[in-house]
Enzyme design. Structure first.
Site, PDB file in Angstrom:
ATOM      1  N   GLU A  18      -5.343  -3.554   7.120  1.00  0.00           N
ATOM      2  CA  GLU A  18      -3.890  -3.149   6.987  1.00  0.00           C
ATOM      3  C   GLU A  18      -3.297  -3.895   8.083  1.00  0.00           C
ATOM      4  O   GLU A  18      -3.568  -4.521   8.934  1.00  0.00           O
ATOM      5  CB  GLU A  18      -3.797  -1.487   7.297  1.00  0.00           C
ATOM      6  CG  GLU A  18      -3.816  -0.914   6.052  1.00  0.00           C
ATOM      7  CD  GLU A  18      -2.617  -0.676   5.303  1.00  0.00           C
ATOM      8  OE1 GLU A  18      -1.676  -1.543   5.751  1.00  0.00           O
ATOM      9  OE2 GLU A  18      -2.343  -0.199   4.269  1.00  0.00           O
ATOM     10  N   GLU A 121      -7.667  11.258   5.513  1.00  0.00           N
ATOM     11  CA  GLU A 121      -8.326  11.483   4.084  1.00  0.00           C
ATOM     12  C   GLU A 121      -9.732  12.239   4.193  1.00  0.00           C
ATOM     13  O   GLU A 121     -10.259  11.868   5.323  1.00  0.00           O
ATOM     14  CB  GLU A 121      -8.054  10.358   3.562  1.00  0.00           C
ATOM     15  CG  GLU A 121      -6.867   9.630   3.328  1.00  0.00           C
ATOM     16  CD  GLU A 121      -6.995   8.112   3.074  1.00  0.00           C
ATOM     17  OE1 GLU A 121      -6.335   7.555   2.076  1.00  0.00           O
ATOM     18  OE2 GLU A 121      -7.312   7.408   4.154  1.00  0.00           O
ATOM     19  N   ASN A 154       3.763   4.739   3.979  1.00  0.00           N
ATOM     20  CA  ASN A 154       3.304   3.297   3.737  1.00  0.00           C
ATOM     21  C   ASN A 154       4.326   2.129   3.719  1.00  0.00           C
ATOM     22  O   ASN A 154       5.100   2.134   4.643  1.00  0.00           O
ATOM     23  CB  ASN A 154       2.408   3.057   2.285  1.00  0.00           C
ATOM     24  CG  ASN A 154       1.018   2.891   2.604  1.00  0.00           C
ATOM     25  OD1 ASN A 154       0.694   1.906   3.453  1.00  0.00           O
ATOM     26  ND2 ASN A 154       0.067   3.344   1.997  1.00  0.00           N
ATOM     27  N   ASP A 204       0.963   0.241  -1.894  1.00  0.00           N
ATOM     28  CA  ASP A 204       0.629   0.157  -0.450  1.00  0.00           C
ATOM     29  C   ASP A 204       1.578  -0.442   0.369  1.00  0.00           C
ATOM     30  O   ASP A 204       2.722  -0.229   0.807  1.00  0.00           O
ATOM     31  CB  ASP A 204      -1.009  -0.078  -0.572  1.00  0.00           C
ATOM     32  CG  ASP A 204      -1.721   0.377   0.858  1.00  0.00           C
ATOM     33  OD1 ASP A 204      -1.153   0.523   1.928  1.00  0.00           O
ATOM     34  OD2 ASP A 204      -2.716   0.483   0.682  1.00  0.00           O
TER      35      ASP A 204
END
Length: 299
Positions: A18, A121, A154, A204
């Site tokens: 990321e 998550e 995000n 995203d």
């Protein structure tokens, strides 16, 4: 139209890569691997990778005006000293939500570090909903909270005239815009400018090009899409050989290359066989557009 070339420049096998950020001074791409708690720096000339492991999931990294970097680590904004691999806490958020962590973050044109939170998550994109908030770390290290009830905070970026803030809460399947006051950092008048198509899956990470168009990485969609925020139209789709594309940024000497991060977590054994470059860093050339240098944190 120039011919587009996509190559995996680094097979890093990120669990969830990321927050790609181009570091012009070091001719490097910075990125994170969230569950591995790593910040990585890939040198575009030497092709070498340096990795710093921290003590909690690290979800975003940004340049710092004073040198070094800043990162979101767990639920903390931290200053990162690359040389001695140390992180100093600048501020903490969501202290009442033990199951939360930061997710994507980016610095605004005035040097404030915006980042949002989410619940941890239980599986990719499966989590307790409405637990997150959007925050900004100001230069004096105070934190402002903008709103809560966020699912997965995000992608974020700002218009070229600095009057609009673009933002993605992934499970809304929407790219949103706010009016933006650069002087104060205040945001208002939220509206949706693009609703994801079914095959694009989950929005995203995001970045903007020098024509003011947005690029959005589509998680589970295996693509980045180019959007016109004024018309709400999709202008271009670039497909990658991996499904779980997570974020994108421009880089290279004139910011004409796009770098895309992705994840391998969530792929079954068959998926991993079919996508051996999952979790790698991809470079896209020949897009015919350029990006902007990232803004550094002012504190």
């Amino acid at each position: 139209m120039s011919s587009i070339k996509i190559e995996c420049v680094l097979r890093e096998n990120c669990h969830c890569g990321e927050s790609p950020v181009w570091g012009e001074a070091s001719n490097s791409l910075l990125f994170v691997d969230i569950p591995a708690k790593k910040v990585c720096r890939w040198n575009a000339l030497s092709k070498q990778v340096q990795r710093v492991t921290l003590d909690a999931p690290v979800s975003s990294v940004a340049l710092r005006q004073a040198g070094g970097y800043v990162a979101t680590v767990g639920t903390k904004f931290c200053a990162l000293n690359w040389e001695d691999e140390s992180a100093v806490v600048l501020a903490a958020v969501d202290k009442d939500k033990k199951n939360n962590r930061f997710n994507d973050g980016k610095v605004d044109p005035a040097g404030r570090y915006f980042a949002g939170t989410m619940a941890e998550e239980t599986a990719p994109a499966v989590l307790e909903r409405h637990q997150g908030s959007l925050y900004a770390l100001f230069a004096d290290h105070h934190v402002e909270k903008y709103f809560d009830q966020v699912d997965i905070s995000n992608g974020l970026d700002w218009s070229l005239d600095h009057k609009i803030f673009y933002y993605i809460d992934s499970l809304s399947y929407s790219v949103d815009a706010f009016d933006y006051d650069l002087q104060t950092g205040k945001i208002s008048n939220r509206r949706s400018i693009y609703k994801m198509e079914k095959e694009e899956h989950i929005p995203d990470g995001m970045c903007i090009d020098t024509e003011g168009k947005l690029w959005v990485a589509c998680y589970n969609g295996g693509r980045v899409i180019r959007l016109d925020p004024e018309t709400g139209k999709r202008l271009q789709t670039v497909k990658l050989p991996v499904d779980k594309t997570t974020s994108c940024c421009f880089g290279g000497k004139d910011y004409s290359e796009m770098y895309v991060t992705c994840a391998r977590d969530g792929l079954d054994p068959q998926g991993l066989l079919q996508q051996p470059e999952a979790g790698g860093i991809f470079k896209i050339t020949g897009l015919g557009v350029k990006g902007l240098p990232p803004y550094p944190y002012a504190g």
